[in-house]
Design a protein around this motif. Sequence first.
Motif, PDB file in Angstrom:
ATOM      1  N   ARG A   1       1.052  -1.056   0.027  1.00  0.00           N
ATOM      2  CA  ARG A   1      -0.023   0.040   0.016  1.00  0.00           C
ATOM      3  C   ARG A   1       0.815   1.278   0.223  1.00  0.00           C
TER       4      ARG A   1
ATOM      5  N   GLN B   1       2.276   1.860  -3.533  1.00  0.00           N
ATOM      6  CA  GLN B   1       1.186   2.323  -4.336  1.00  0.00           C
ATOM      7  C   GLN B   1       1.029   3.652  -4.182  1.00  0.00           C
ATOM      8  N   GLU B   2       0.889   4.192  -2.844  1.00  0.00           N
ATOM      9  CA  GLU B   2       0.703   5.475  -2.522  1.00  0.00           C
ATOM     10  C   GLU B   2       1.721   6.396  -3.025  1.00  0.00           C
ATOM     11  N   GLN B   3       3.049   5.842  -3.139  1.00  0.00           N
ATOM     12  CA  GLN B   3       4.380   6.620  -3.224  1.00  0.00           C
ATOM     13  C   GLN B   3       4.286   6.898  -5.219  1.00  0.00           C
ATOM     14  N   ASN B   4       3.719   5.880  -5.656  1.00  0.00           N
ATOM     15  CA  ASN B   4       3.753   6.045  -7.119  1.00  0.00           C
ATOM     16  C   ASN B   4       2.778   6.680  -7.805  1.00  0.00           C
ATOM     17  N   ARG B   5       1.794   7.140  -6.885  1.00  0.00           N
ATOM     18  CA  ARG B   5       0.802   8.101  -7.698  1.00  0.00           C
ATOM     19  C   ARG B   5       1.239   9.568  -7.640  1.00  0.00           C
TER      20      ARG B   5
END
Length: 58
Positions: free
Chosen positions: A51, A54-58
């Motif tokens: 998670r 995923q949040e860092q890639n946004r």
Amino acid sequence: MKIARPILMVTTPLGMVLGLREAWRFHAWLAVLMGVLMAVVAGFFLLTLRRIRQEQNR
């Protein structure tokens, strides 16, 4: 932090293995329960890491 991280990376798995061994010597079912608990905790840890990534890639 330079010294703490390698020490934790070595002692944590070693402690888990030794704990499972002692639980097995006490009662085999206790070691199985401990192994399941460790697997559940590891699974939630991996879900948390996924998670975060995923949040860092946004």
